[in-house]
Design a protein around this motif. Structure first.
Motif, PDB file in Angstrom:
ATOM      1  N   UNK A 138      17.992  19.568  26.597  1.00  0.00           N
ATOM      2  CA  UNK A 138      19.689  19.952  26.585  1.00  0.00           C
ATOM      3  C   UNK A 138      20.076  19.814  27.923  1.00  0.00           C
ATOM      4  N   UNK A 139      19.406  19.517  28.486  1.00  0.00           N
ATOM      5  CA  UNK A 139      19.065  18.221  30.294  1.00  0.00           C
ATOM      6  C   UNK A 139      18.010  16.849  30.319  1.00  0.00           C
ATOM      7  N   UNK A 140      18.785  16.634  31.579  1.00  0.00           N
ATOM      8  CA  UNK A 140      17.576  15.298  31.878  1.00  0.00           C
ATOM      9  C   UNK A 140      16.262  15.703  32.074  1.00  0.00           C
ATOM     10  N   UNK A 141      15.933  15.314  31.438  1.00  0.00           N
ATOM     11  CA  UNK A 141      14.096  15.413  31.847  1.00  0.00           C
ATOM     12  C   UNK A 141      13.333  14.420  32.375  1.00  0.00           C
ATOM     13  N   UNK A 142      13.797  13.797  33.363  1.00  0.00           N
ATOM     14  CA  UNK A 142      12.787  12.215  33.565  1.00  0.00           C
ATOM     15  C   UNK A 142      11.835  13.171  34.177  1.00  0.00           C
ATOM     16  N   UNK A 143      10.625  12.557  32.971  1.00  0.00           N
ATOM     17  CA  UNK A 143       8.666  13.605  34.240  1.00  0.00           C
ATOM     18  C   UNK A 143       8.366  12.454  34.782  1.00  0.00           C
ATOM     19  N   UNK A 144       8.938  11.388  35.007  1.00  0.00           N
ATOM     20  CA  UNK A 144       8.627  10.378  35.942  1.00  0.00           C
ATOM     21  C   UNK A 144       9.377   9.597  35.371  1.00  0.00           C
ATOM     22  N   UNK A 145       9.482   7.804  35.942  1.00  0.00           N
ATOM     23  CA  UNK A 145      10.208   6.588  36.376  1.00  0.00           C
ATOM     24  C   UNK A 145       9.197   5.767  35.552  1.00  0.00           C
ATOM     25  N   UNK A 146       8.841   6.050  34.564  1.00  0.00           N
ATOM     26  CA  UNK A 146       8.717   5.651  33.705  1.00  0.00           C
ATOM     27  C   UNK A 146       7.619   5.934  32.795  1.00  0.00           C
ATOM     28  N   UNK A 147       6.363   5.181  31.588  1.00  0.00           N
ATOM     29  CA  UNK A 147       5.861   5.626  30.703  1.00  0.00           C
ATOM     30  C   UNK A 147       4.389   7.010  31.376  1.00  0.00           C
ATOM     31  N   UNK A 148       4.359   8.244  29.813  1.00  0.00           N
ATOM     32  CA  UNK A 148       3.358   8.756  30.239  1.00  0.00           C
ATOM     33  C   UNK A 148       2.566   8.907  29.068  1.00  0.00           C
TER      34      UNK A 148
END
Length: 577
Positions: free
Chosen positions: A346-356
């Motif tokens: 429900x919210x933008x959640x960019x955990x990191x600028x790439x893969x996890x």
């Protein structure tokens, strides 16, 4: 041939080509042949793009918005890909000089998540950073060097293993290392749990969906070598990691299909190959099965079989083995599950600028927050207006018990799979410092529909499994050229420079098949380039020495037993012949 230029050649009359399969390999071969003046018909039973295509959640879009996007698993384009980007840049895109390649965006970071956020690392893998040191590469993989004493004995040994592979001759790679498991090559037995988790298992289950105990050192070592050179800034100018700026079909497959139609390619969806009719050394026609039980014949001068490896086996007793008995070796190739689930947040959640990469996850999870790379406003474009992001997750280990229900994914219901994956994501991302994921973020989820049987009737099945390169698999992989004079093979299971089931491998195999077809046809146009993986000139002499040692049945000059090995062998090998 780049930038949309088509190769043409004088012809007495266009030859007909039947392309059996519309995945990455089939569409690549169709494009190369159509640009050279061939009349191409592509038949595909499920969807253009094969496993690379994206889909949607039916009925999820309201108020004029599109349905929520879903996929078999997220797509990414490593820096060592060269053949596929060459294809992408030749697919026209309105207003974009670089074609579809212009839809790629750099993923500049990689997060190695750990349970409870202990020892997690964020690595800068961006092109702007420039060449990296070996220590920076280790950190990028989530491998933390030792303290003041430098690298631990285990990490020093792992560095030795990579150096041994990188300086091994092609003869040893195809002989000794293809017959050796990654588990044995890295001396995992008797090592620490952390070493196995990060250096041994983490390199296979989270990336190539294969168990370290059975995956060949040739495959895993080659993949890590190619990635390592990319991180070092060697072998090309592309970023180490790139992703598309929209769902795969929107950004790539749909423009590709439109371009092929413009070239005159006949694209027939809903048809699968029933049987090959062979006379002598030639395929005369294929029998096709269509919707509603329809059946018809497809005749052509040339045939390219570009269907997935598991379906190739089913064709052996329906004409394929008659065309080339050697193709029976494909039954010895194995597949495994690496499939996707998408969580809509429900919210933008960019955990990191790439893969996890979730190194402690029992289901070997990897993920990427997609909306940050997409040009469209997610909330305004997809779903009911409440979903603002798509966290796309790949599940690579379907046989390991989870942390919630204590069952492997194959034995869970679809809802239990979603709950288990969410719990493992939270375990890797949340800790005492704070929560990155919580239930309030979760709007909905979508598990790959290719997975069936989870909610009964079982057993669970995967209709789009992935080839894994087990020990000894290279010899069982077919060549692009067959014993039938007008039949060629293409697909990620066909031998090519990238010894791994990837989009690049599928593209390379198609280019190889087209080159062989052009030669057999006497066509004047040049064959498509099949790009070799980067190999530094500085190591050439060491590989020459190793080739001589291998022919003498001797071990690699740098090959040493692990310090924790109690009974090392003498290191001798048996050279072929």
């Amino acid at each position: 041939m780049r930038g949309g230029e088509a190769v043409t050649g004088a012809r007495r009359g266009a030859c007909r080509v039947a392309m059996l399969g519309g995945g990455v390999a089939g569409l690549t071969a169709a494009m190369e042949l159509a640009e050279r003046g061939f009349e191409v018909t592509v038949v595909e039973p499920k969807g253009w793009g094969g496993k690379a295509r994206s889909a949607s959640v039916p009925g999820s879009g309201t108020g004029g918005r599109l349905d929520l996007p879903s996929e078999h698993g997220f797509r990414f384009f490593p820096g060592f890909y060269q053949s596929l980007p060459d294809t992408l840049c030749r697919i026209p895109l309105a207003g974009v000089r670089a074609g579809v390649e212009g839809n790629l965006r750099e993923a500049s970071q990689m997060l190695s998540a750990r349970s409870g956020r202990v020892n997690e690392t964020v690595a800068d893998v961006s092109l702007a950073t420039g060449p990296r040191t070996p220590l920076q590469i280790l950190r990028a993989w989530g491998i933390a060097p030792g303290g003041d004493q430098g690298l631990s004995p285990e990490l020093l040994y792992f560095a030795n293993r990579m150096l041994v592979y990188m300086t091994s001759s092609q003869e040893r790679r195809l002989g000794q290392w293809d017959a050796t498991s990654w588990w044995d090559f890295t001396a995992a037995e008797g090592s620490s749990e952390e070493y196995r988790k990060v250096c041994v298992v983490g390199a296979t289950r989270t990336v190539v969906a294969a168990r370290a105990e059975v995956s060949s050192a040739h495959t895993v070592g080659g993949f890590m070598e190619a990635f390592g050179y990319g991180f070092l800034g060697q072998g090309g100018s592309a970023a180490a990691d790139r992703v598309l700026n929209a769902p795969t079909s929107t950004a790539w497959i749909d423009p590709w299909v439109a371009y092929l139609r413009g070239l005159g390619v006949r694209l027939e969806l809903g048809w699968q190959v029933g049987r090959l009719r062979v006379r002598g050394r030639r395929v005369e026609r294929v029998e096709l099965l269509g919707p509603g039980g329809q059946a018809r014949d497809l005749e052509a001068d040339w045939f390219v079989c570009a269907i997935p490896v598991d379906r190739v086996g089913g064709l052996l007793d329906r004409g394929l083995a008659e065309a080339d008995p050697q193709l029976k070796t494909v039954t010895g190739l194995q597949t495994d599950w690496m499939t996707g689930i998408q969580f809509y947040l429900t919210e933008p959640t960019p955990l990191t600028r790439g893969h996890v990469v979730y190194l402690d996850s029992p289901w070997a999870l990897t993920s990427i927050s997609q909306a940050q790379f997409w040009d469209a406003d997610f909330r305004a474009t997809y779903g009911d207006g409440r979903a603002a992001d798509c966290l796309s997750v790949d599940i690579s280990a379907w046989d390991t018990p989870g942390i919630v229900y204590g069952k492997p994914a194959r034995e869970c219901t679809r809802a239990e799979v979603a709950a288990e994956v969410w719990a493992q994501l939270c375990d890797g991302l949340n800790g005492t410092v704070g929560q990155r994921l919580h239930k309030g973020l979760l709007h909905s989820w979508s598990l790959d529909p290719a997975i069936t049987g989870l909610d009964g009737p079982g057993p669970a099945a995967n209709d789009e499994a992935l080839l894994i390169n087990t020990t000894g698999s290279w010899a069982r992989r077919p060549l692009a050229v067959t014993a039938a004079e007008n039949l060629f093979m293409a697909g990620d299971f066909v031998r090519c420079p990238v010894n791994l089931a990837t989009m690049e491998g599928a593209n390379q195999s198609a280019r190889t098949a087209v080159g062989a077809l052009l030669k057999a046809d006497g066509h004047p146009a040049p064959a498509p380039e099949v790009h070799a993986l980067y190999q530094p000139e500085e190591l050439r002499r060491l590989k020459e020495v190793d080739a001589a040692l291998y022919r003498q049945g001797r071990a690699h000059i740098l090959d040493t037993p692990a310090p924790w090995t109690t009974a090392p062998g003498d290191g001798r090998v048996t050279a072929p012949g």
